[in-house]
Each structure stands twice: as structure tokens, then as C-alpha cells.
Design a protein around this motif. Structure first.
Motif, PDB file in Angstrom:
ATOM      1  N   HIS A  86     -13.835 -25.066  15.647  1.00 21.29           N
ATOM      2  CA  HIS A  86     -13.642 -23.773  14.993  1.00 21.29           C
ATOM      3  C   HIS A  86     -14.110 -22.650  15.916  1.00 21.29           C
ATOM      4  O   HIS A  86     -14.944 -22.849  16.798  1.00 21.29           O
ATOM      5  CB  HIS A  86     -14.406 -23.715  13.669  1.00 21.29           C
ATOM      6  CG  HIS A  86     -13.857 -24.646  12.623  1.00 21.29           C
ATOM      7  ND1 HIS A  86     -12.719 -24.384  11.916  1.00 21.29           N
ATOM      8  CD2 HIS A  86     -14.303 -25.857  12.193  1.00 21.29           C
ATOM      9  CE1 HIS A  86     -12.473 -25.377  11.082  1.00 21.29           C
ATOM     10  NE2 HIS A  86     -13.417 -26.293  11.231  1.00 21.29           N
TER      11      HIS A  86
ATOM     12  N   PHE B  30     -20.037 -18.730  13.231  1.00 19.46           N
ATOM     13  CA  PHE B  30     -18.616 -18.941  12.995  1.00 19.46           C
ATOM     14  C   PHE B  30     -17.951 -17.606  12.715  1.00 19.46           C
ATOM     15  O   PHE B  30     -18.482 -16.777  11.977  1.00 19.46           O
ATOM     16  CB  PHE B  30     -18.398 -19.896  11.822  1.00 19.46           C
ATOM     17  CG  PHE B  30     -18.664 -21.338  12.166  1.00 19.46           C
ATOM     18  CD1 PHE B  30     -17.710 -22.096  12.827  1.00 19.46           C
ATOM     19  CD2 PHE B  30     -19.880 -21.917  11.856  1.00 19.46           C
ATOM     20  CE1 PHE B  30     -17.957 -23.421  13.152  1.00 19.46           C
ATOM     21  CE2 PHE B  30     -20.143 -23.243  12.178  1.00 19.46           C
ATOM     22  CZ  PHE B  30     -19.177 -23.997  12.826  1.00 19.46           C
TER      23      PHE B  30
ATOM     24  N   GLN C 213     -13.946 -18.082   8.000  1.00 18.91           N
ATOM     25  CA  GLN C 213     -14.253 -19.063   6.959  1.00 18.91           C
ATOM     26  C   GLN C 213     -13.560 -20.380   7.281  1.00 18.91           C
ATOM     27  O   GLN C 213     -12.398 -20.415   7.655  1.00 18.91           O
ATOM     28  CB  GLN C 213     -13.772 -18.542   5.607  1.00 18.91           C
ATOM     29  CG  GLN C 213     -14.011 -19.503   4.457  1.00 18.91           C
ATOM     30  CD  GLN C 213     -13.543 -18.930   3.129  1.00 18.91           C
ATOM     31  OE1 GLN C 213     -13.638 -17.736   2.901  1.00 18.91           O
ATOM     32  NE2 GLN C 213     -13.039 -19.783   2.259  1.00 18.91           N
ATOM     33  N   ARG C 214     -14.302 -21.475   7.149  1.00 15.06           N
ATOM     34  CA  ARG C 214     -13.740 -22.787   7.435  1.00 15.06           C
ATOM     35  C   ARG C 214     -13.208 -23.445   6.167  1.00 15.06           C
ATOM     36  O   ARG C 214     -13.715 -23.184   5.079  1.00 15.06           O
ATOM     37  CB  ARG C 214     -14.815 -23.678   8.065  1.00 15.06           C
ATOM     38  CG  ARG C 214     -15.247 -23.246   9.455  1.00 15.06           C
ATOM     39  CD  ARG C 214     -16.517 -23.963   9.867  1.00 15.06           C
ATOM     40  NE  ARG C 214     -17.676 -23.473   9.139  1.00 15.06           N
ATOM     41  CZ  ARG C 214     -18.809 -24.142   8.999  1.00 15.06           C
ATOM     42  NH1 ARG C 214     -18.915 -25.348   9.506  1.00 15.06           N
ATOM     43  NH2 ARG C 214     -19.817 -23.615   8.338  1.00 15.06           N
TER      44      ARG C 214
ATOM     45  N   SER D 202     -20.121 -17.586   7.667  1.00 18.27           N
ATOM     46  CA  SER D 202     -19.354 -17.027   8.779  1.00 18.27           C
ATOM     47  C   SER D 202     -19.371 -15.507   8.714  1.00 18.27           C
ATOM     48  O   SER D 202     -19.719 -14.923   7.675  1.00 18.27           O
ATOM     49  CB  SER D 202     -17.903 -17.521   8.718  1.00 18.27           C
ATOM     50  OG  SER D 202     -17.255 -17.001   7.569  1.00 18.27           O
TER      51      SER D 202
END
Length: 209
Positions: A64, A93, A96-97, A126
């Protein structure tokens, strides 16, 4: 509701590490650099055309997009965004994962936007999740954008030996005329308010679950 600055919209929507269409036949042509002047992602082969522009390197961590925490804080207030350590550098990050498990109802700390499991005392997983939260609760992010700061480009070797120039880049948030000391005091106060609000919402989520 106020819209996000153009550069921030582009940074969050750009699909990094895809092949650069300009240099699709070249090796190492993944877009891993963001140009603030052009508001788009570029690859290392594009650098000659952007040598005088403001640049930021995007990195990969567990598949990511991430940016170094030191760089991120020179763009936007990253308080309560969970950071991770990779290659001796702290990163956050960018987006958003995808959620792989449903942690709702568990006793762990959850992201205030997407319910991803977090360590205490973090509230966001994130940069994107924090921005989404600020847009919903405060109607904008302008008060959380940083003052004019230099973003040092990474040392050679961090990303397979790709060396970037110039030595530093300057990011200037639009409409910023506050003093650094005043911004720091206000950031501290707003950070406490943000933590209080997000914590209250976290408790309410658990009760509902």
C-alpha cells in the motif's frame, strides 16, 4: 462544505506504482513521485521535466502507498494517525485500505473513519481517513494544513537506488499567513478537541455494536 485543495485531491486519488504512460516502455517506470506543481504522479524518468517543481516521494509498505511521517507532517497535521516503522523510517498510510476483517464490537481501538483496528492512542489508520473525518466534522482541512516547509527528498538507496533531485522541495499551503508559534498552539488545542470527539464516537460505536 469546503472542497479539498486541488493538490490534496490529486494526491489522494492518484494511482501510484502503476506504469507511467509517458515512459511505458522504460524500466522502473512506476509512478512513485507526486508533483505538487502539476498535481499528478510521475515516474523517475519524468524528473527532468519536473526538476524545478515541488516533489514528494511515495513509497510502498505491505503493498500500500505510504509517505514518510516527517514528510507528511510538513503537509498536514498527522496527529493521531497511526505510523509504522520500515527501513528505519516512520511512515503513514496515504489512503484507506480495504477492510479484511470486521473488528466492530471488539475491545480494541478502532479508526474513527473505517473501523480498522488500531493501537492506542491512534484515531486514524491513514491520512485519508483523517481527512475524511475532518471534512465530515469540521467542513474542511484548511486549519490542519501545515505552514510553508521544506520536504527533504529521500537519501539514495531507500528505494532501490533511485536518486532524486533537487535536494529539497518547498510546499506552500494556499492562504496560509499564520505564525508558526500560533499554529502550534492552535494545533495542540484542536488536537485535544479532535481526540475527545473521536473518542466519544468510538465509545458510541461500541455501545451500538
Amino acid at each position: 462544505m469546503r472542497s479539498l485543495p486541488i493538490w490534496l485531491q490529486a494526491l489522494l486519488s492518484e494511482k501510484f506504482f502503476n506504469a507511467c504512460v509517458v515512459h511505458e516502455d522504460a524500466k522502473k517506470n512506476e509512478k512513485n513521485i507526486f508533483c505538487f506543481d502539476c498535481s499528478l504522479g510521475i515516474c523517475p524518468h519524468c524528473l527532468s521535466s519536473h526538476s524545478s517543481h515541488k516533489l514528494l516521494q511515495i513509497r510502498r509498505y505491505v503493498y500500500h502507498d505510504v509517505i514518510r511521517l516527517d514528510d507528511a507532517t510538513k503537509l498536514i497535521d498527522c496527529a493521531f494517525v497511526q505510523s509504522y516503522t520500515t527501513n528505519s523510517a516512520k511512515v503513514v498510510f496515504l489512503k484507506q485500505r480495504p477492510q479484511t476483517r470486521n473488528f466492530r464490537g471488539s475491545s480494541c481501538n478502532l479508526c474513527s473513519t473505517c473501523d480498522r483496528s488500531l493501537q492506542d492512542p491512534y484515531l486514524f489508520c491513514s491520512v485519508s481517513c483523517k481527512i475524511d473525518y475532518l471534512m465530515k466534522t469540521q467542513g474542511g482541512v484548511s486549519r490542519h494544513l501545515s505552514e510553508c516547509n521544506f520536504l527533504p527528498l529521500p537519501e539514495p538507496g531507500w528505494d532501490d537506488g533511485i536518486t532524486m533531485t533537487p535536494d529539497s522541495v518547498l510546499v506552500t499551503p494556499v492562504g496560509s499567513n499564520r505564525t508558526s508559534s500560533g499554529s502550534e498552539r492552535r494545533a495542540g488545542t484542536e488536537g485535544k478537541q479532535l481526540a475527545s470527539t473521536a473518542t466519544t464516537e468510538f465509545v458510541e460505536k461500541k455501545r451500538v455494536a
